[in-house]
Motif scaffolding. Structure first.
Motif, mmCIF file in Angstrom:
data_model
loop_
_atom_site.group_PDB
_atom_site.id
_atom_site.type_symbol
_atom_site.label_atom_id
_atom_site.label_comp_id
_atom_site.label_asym_id
_atom_site.label_seq_id
_atom_site.Cartn_x
_atom_site.Cartn_y
_atom_site.Cartn_z
ATOM 1 N N PHE A 81 -0.045 -8.302 3.435
ATOM 2 C CA PHE A 81 -0.323 -6.875 3.238
ATOM 3 C C PHE A 81 0.814 -6.116 3.904
ATOM 4 O O PHE A 81 1.178 -6.401 5.048
ATOM 5 C CB PHE A 81 -1.603 -6.452 3.959
ATOM 6 C CG PHE A 81 -2.894 -6.814 3.277
ATOM 7 C CD1 PHE A 81 -2.933 -7.531 2.095
ATOM 8 C CD2 PHE A 81 -4.098 -6.411 3.838
ATOM 9 C CE1 PHE A 81 -4.136 -7.855 1.487
ATOM 10 C CE2 PHE A 81 -5.313 -6.727 3.243
ATOM 11 C CZ PHE A 81 -5.331 -7.450 2.061
ATOM 12 N N ILE A 82 1.342 -5.128 3.213
ATOM 13 C CA ILE A 82 2.282 -4.209 3.853
ATOM 14 C C ILE A 82 1.821 -2.791 3.554
ATOM 15 O O ILE A 82 1.494 -2.471 2.404
ATOM 16 C CB ILE A 82 3.747 -4.465 3.415
ATOM 17 C CG1 ILE A 82 4.697 -3.515 4.152
ATOM 18 C CG2 ILE A 82 3.940 -4.367 1.914
ATOM 19 C CD1 ILE A 82 6.155 -3.939 4.105
ATOM 20 N N SER A 83 1.762 -1.979 4.598
ATOM 21 C CA SER A 83 1.249 -0.613 4.393
ATOM 22 C C SER A 83 1.860 0.342 5.394
ATOM 23 O O SER A 83 2.049 -0.013 6.560
ATOM 24 C CB SER A 83 -0.277 -0.604 4.569
ATOM 25 O OG SER A 83 -0.791 0.702 4.392
ATOM 26 N N PRO A 84 2.100 1.575 4.941
ATOM 27 C CA PRO A 84 2.388 2.617 5.923
ATOM 28 C C PRO A 84 1.103 2.921 6.695
ATOM 29 O O PRO A 84 0.004 2.688 6.171
ATOM 30 C CB PRO A 84 2.760 3.842 5.075
ATOM 31 C CG PRO A 84 2.856 3.390 3.671
ATOM 32 C CD PRO A 84 2.095 2.107 3.565
ATOM 33 N N LEU A 85 1.246 3.406 7.896
ATOM 34 C CA LEU A 85 0.084 3.912 8.625
ATOM 35 C C LEU A 85 -0.211 5.301 8.095
ATOM 36 O O LEU A 85 0.673 6.173 8.075
ATOM 37 C CB LEU A 85 0.403 4.050 10.112
ATOM 38 C CG LEU A 85 0.357 2.823 10.999
ATOM 39 C CD1 LEU A 85 0.705 3.240 12.428
ATOM 40 C CD2 LEU A 85 -1.001 2.135 10.946
ATOM 41 N N ASP A 96 5.443 -12.600 -5.548
ATOM 42 C CA ASP A 96 4.981 -11.560 -6.473
ATOM 43 C C ASP A 96 4.513 -10.374 -5.643
ATOM 44 O O ASP A 96 4.032 -10.549 -4.510
ATOM 45 C CB ASP A 96 3.805 -12.069 -7.307
ATOM 46 C CG ASP A 96 4.226 -13.151 -8.281
ATOM 47 O OD1 ASP A 96 5.365 -13.080 -8.768
ATOM 48 O OD2 ASP A 96 3.418 -14.071 -8.523
ATOM 49 N N VAL A 97 4.618 -9.191 -6.221
ATOM 50 C CA VAL A 97 4.222 -7.975 -5.500
ATOM 51 C C VAL A 97 3.220 -7.188 -6.345
ATOM 52 O O VAL A 97 3.429 -7.002 -7.550
ATOM 53 C CB VAL A 97 5.448 -7.082 -5.201
ATOM 54 C CG1 VAL A 97 5.025 -5.810 -4.457
ATOM 55 C CG2 VAL A 97 6.501 -7.841 -4.395
ATOM 56 N N ILE A 98 2.149 -6.763 -5.720
ATOM 57 C CA ILE A 98 1.236 -5.817 -6.364
ATOM 58 C C ILE A 98 1.399 -4.484 -5.640
ATOM 59 O O ILE A 98 1.192 -4.397 -4.431
ATOM 60 C CB ILE A 98 -0.235 -6.292 -6.253
ATOM 61 C CG1 ILE A 98 -0.427 -7.649 -6.948
ATOM 62 C CG2 ILE A 98 -1.177 -5.247 -6.856
ATOM 63 C CD1 ILE A 98 -1.817 -8.267 -6.741
ATOM 64 N N ASN A 99 1.817 -3.472 -6.384
ATOM 65 C CA ASN A 99 1.951 -2.122 -5.822
ATOM 66 C C ASN A 99 0.653 -1.362 -6.102
ATOM 67 O O ASN A 99 0.460 -0.799 -7.182
ATOM 68 C CB ASN A 99 3.151 -1.409 -6.454
ATOM 69 C CG ASN A 99 4.466 -1.994 -5.980
ATOM 70 O OD1 ASN A 99 4.736 -2.047 -4.785
ATOM 71 N ND2 ASN A 99 5.287 -2.459 -6.920
ATOM 72 N N GLY A 105 0.794 -1.232 0.000
ATOM 73 C CA GLY A 105 0.000 0.000 0.000
ATOM 74 C C GLY A 105 0.819 1.270 0.000
ATOM 75 O O GLY A 105 0.254 2.365 0.030
ATOM 76 N N SER A 106 2.137 1.151 -0.028
ATOM 77 C CA SER A 106 2.966 2.360 0.034
ATOM 78 C C SER A 106 3.136 3.001 -1.344
ATOM 79 O O SER A 106 3.393 2.299 -2.324
ATOM 80 C CB SER A 106 4.357 2.036 0.604
ATOM 81 O OG SER A 106 5.170 3.203 0.536
ATOM 82 N N PRO A 107 3.020 4.319 -1.418
ATOM 83 C CA PRO A 107 3.271 4.998 -2.694
ATOM 84 C C PRO A 107 4.751 5.252 -2.946
ATOM 85 O O PRO A 107 5.119 5.737 -4.008
ATOM 86 C CB PRO A 107 2.522 6.330 -2.527
ATOM 87 C CG PRO A 107 2.563 6.602 -1.053
ATOM 88 C CD PRO A 107 2.577 5.257 -0.364
#
Ligand SMILES: Cc1cc2nc3c(=O)[nH]c(=O)nc-3n(C[C@H](O)[C@H](O)[C@H](O)COP(=O)(O)O)c2cc1C
Length: 173
Positions: free
Chosen positions: A74-78, A30-33, A8-10
């Motif tokens: 899932f990986i995301s910045p807060l 695999d990674v989905i940006n 989820g990071s831009p």
């Protein structure tokens, strides 16, 4: 064993990216940006009750990737103590899985990275878990590092240990 990481990071050179790179060095994945895929948000039209999302975008390919994955991370910045908007927009399309359930069971993990302005990860974790249930994942592993205003996530021994445990889910056959 297929692992799919939904990022989820831009920022492709940010802190989530550094953690992602570390995971990628250790397991095949695999990674989905989400921020770069131009995926439309769910309109709640209920068209997927007929077995197919009416929106003709790359999500049709991603549905297959998600279904085929053994593990989803899932990986995301807060952002404001939540997953990023791009990840939530992407995940809104998981409504398809509500009407077309994923078969079998998958393992999952949620990784949150925050600067430190708010330390509350509970809402983001619980939202991520609700989303993951749509893809047959119960009780995903959780890892959070809140403090990138001061240091890098992988410099924190506890966080790195948590990531190493998550890496193991992509290795067990
Ligand atoms: C719009 C926005 C909202 C943010 N909200 C929070 C927050 O609620 N809590 C927090 O700890 N950090 C917050 N941050 C800081 C980011 O989570 C932090 O910088 C993180 O390391 C960014 O990840 P990245 O390097 O992968 O982009 C916010 C940053 C932005 C740009």
């Amino acid at each position: 064993m297929k692992t799919l990481i939904i990022n989820g990071s831009p920022r492709l050179d940010g802190h989530c990216a550094a953690v992602l790179d570390y995971i990628k060095k250790n397991i095949d994945c695999d990674v989905i940006n989400c921020c770069f895929e131009n995926i439309a948000h769910c309109t709640g039209c209920d068209g997927c009750t007929d077995g197919c999302c009416v929106i003709d975008d790359k999500m049709r390919q991603f549905y297959k990737q998600i279904e085929a994955a053994d593990n989803i991370i899932f990986i995301s910045p807060l952002y404001f103590s939540m997953l990023t908007g791009a990840l939530l927009t992407f995940a809104s399309r998981f409504q398809y899985f509500y009407h077309n359930p994923v078969r079998g069971k998958k393992r999952g993990a949620v990784i949150l990275i925050g600067g430190g302005s708010t330390k509350d990860t509970s809402k983001a974790f619980s939202t991520a878990k609700i989303i993951m249930r749509y893809t047959a994942i119960q009780d995903p592993y959780e890892a959070a590092f809140v403090g990138t205003d001061i240091s890098a996530p992988l410099d924190d021994r506890d966080f790195k240990n948590d990531i190493d445990s998550i890496i193991k889910i992509g290795r067990i056959i």
